[in-house]
Design an enzyme around this catalytic site. Structure first.
Site, short mmCIF file in Angstrom:
data_model
loop_
_atom_site.label_atom_id
_atom_site.label_comp_id
_atom_site.label_asym_id
_atom_site.label_seq_id
_atom_site.Cartn_x
_atom_site.Cartn_y
_atom_site.Cartn_z
N THR A 27 0.84 -1.19 0.00
CA THR A 27 0.00 0.00 0.00
C THR A 27 0.88 1.24 0.00
OG1 THR A 27 -1.88 1.05 1.11
CG2 THR A 27 -0.27 -0.01 2.54
N ASN A 28 0.32 2.41 0.29
CA ASN A 28 1.13 3.62 0.32
C ASN A 28 0.65 4.55 1.43
OD1 ASN A 28 -0.95 5.44 -0.74
ND2 ASN A 28 -0.69 4.26 -2.62
N ARG A 29 1.27 5.71 1.55
CA ARG A 29 1.04 6.57 2.71
C ARG A 29 -0.19 7.48 2.58
NH1 ARG A 29 5.28 6.18 6.06
NH2 ARG A 29 7.32 5.66 5.18
N SER A 30 -0.93 7.36 1.50
CA SER A 30 -2.09 8.24 1.33
C SER A 30 -3.15 7.95 2.40
CB SER A 30 -2.69 8.01 -0.06
OG SER A 30 -3.92 8.67 -0.14
N ALA A 58 -4.57 7.64 -4.57
CA ALA A 58 -3.17 7.27 -4.82
C ALA A 58 -3.17 5.80 -5.23
CB ALA A 58 -2.33 7.49 -3.57
#
Ligand code: CTP
Length: 203
Positions: A10-13, A77
């Site tokens: 996943t990502n930091r959004s 994102a």
């Protein structure tokens, strides 16, 4: 994007900017669909909410909803890469360190661009950049053939991922860039929705 039944890439959004845009659209009187991956946020009351988990899921829902949308705002994102194979069972430590091969995830904006009519009359995207903001964002505006682009400097600590504030530049083809000062993500959302409404009102 799943790696195995318990692990994901996943990502930091945080989703805060996207949720604020959905709220601003509702406040402006728009019938609003919020297509969202899992977040810790409470969806705005009044939106039709569609929960998705992967870029592939989001692509399907976006294309479906685009059939009757006047405007699409892609604030998500979305993953650019995903594991080529997700293991069916939990990867076990005793089996050693797994080698993860990545492949491209679907590019949703590109797929929307390829839609014949009906497609949204206005498509807005985001550009998350950590360097050369204006240059990279202008190139994205053109290559993705967007009607509006919100350029976001994610290297700043008071803007971009996770925080409540944002500092963005709004770009549109053949128009001067509009640089907004540091402000709450809810205010960015209101300005963006106002710009979108103004453009949709034009014949
Ligand atoms: N986007 C998309 N599908 C993806 C990835 C991104 O539709 N698989 C959309 C985002 O929602 C955003 C825009 O594309 O509106 C730009 O996303 P960004 O991550 O800034 O750019 P990329 O095209 O992924 O390019 P790069 O990561 O190389 O900067």
């Amino acid at each position: 994007e799943p790696l195995d039944p318990v692990r994901v890439l996943t990502n930091r959004s945080s989703g805060k900017q996207g949720y604020a845009i959905a709220q601003a659209a509702i406040d402006a009187g728009a019938a609003t669909v919020l297509i969202t991956a899992p977040t810790c946020l409470t969806p705005p009351v009044g939106a039709k909410v569609i929960q998705v988990h992967t870029a592939e899921d989001m692509l399907g829902s976006v294309l479906q909803e685009c059939l009757q949308a006047d405007a699409l705002v892609m604030a998500a994102a979305v993953a650019d890469f995903r594991p080529k194979r997700a293991a069916q069972n939990k990867l076990k430590r005793r089996d050693g360190i797994p080698r993860v091969e990545l492949e491209a995830a679907p590019d949703i904006l590109q797929a929307v661009l390829k839609l014949g009519d009906p497609k949204p009359r206005l498509v807005a995207g985001f550009a998350a950049e950590s360097q050369d903001l204006l240059e990279n964002a202008s190139a994205k505006l053109e290559s993705k053939k967007l009607d509006l682009l919100v350029a976001n400097d994610i290297s700043a600590t008071d803007a971009g991922f996770s925080v409540d504030t944002n500092r963005v530049i709004l770009l549109a083809p053949n128009a001067p860039a509009e640089t907004l000062p540091l402000m709450d993500k809810t205010e960015v959302a209101e300005i963006l929705i106002a710009r979108i409404a103004a453009r949709l009102e034009k014949p």
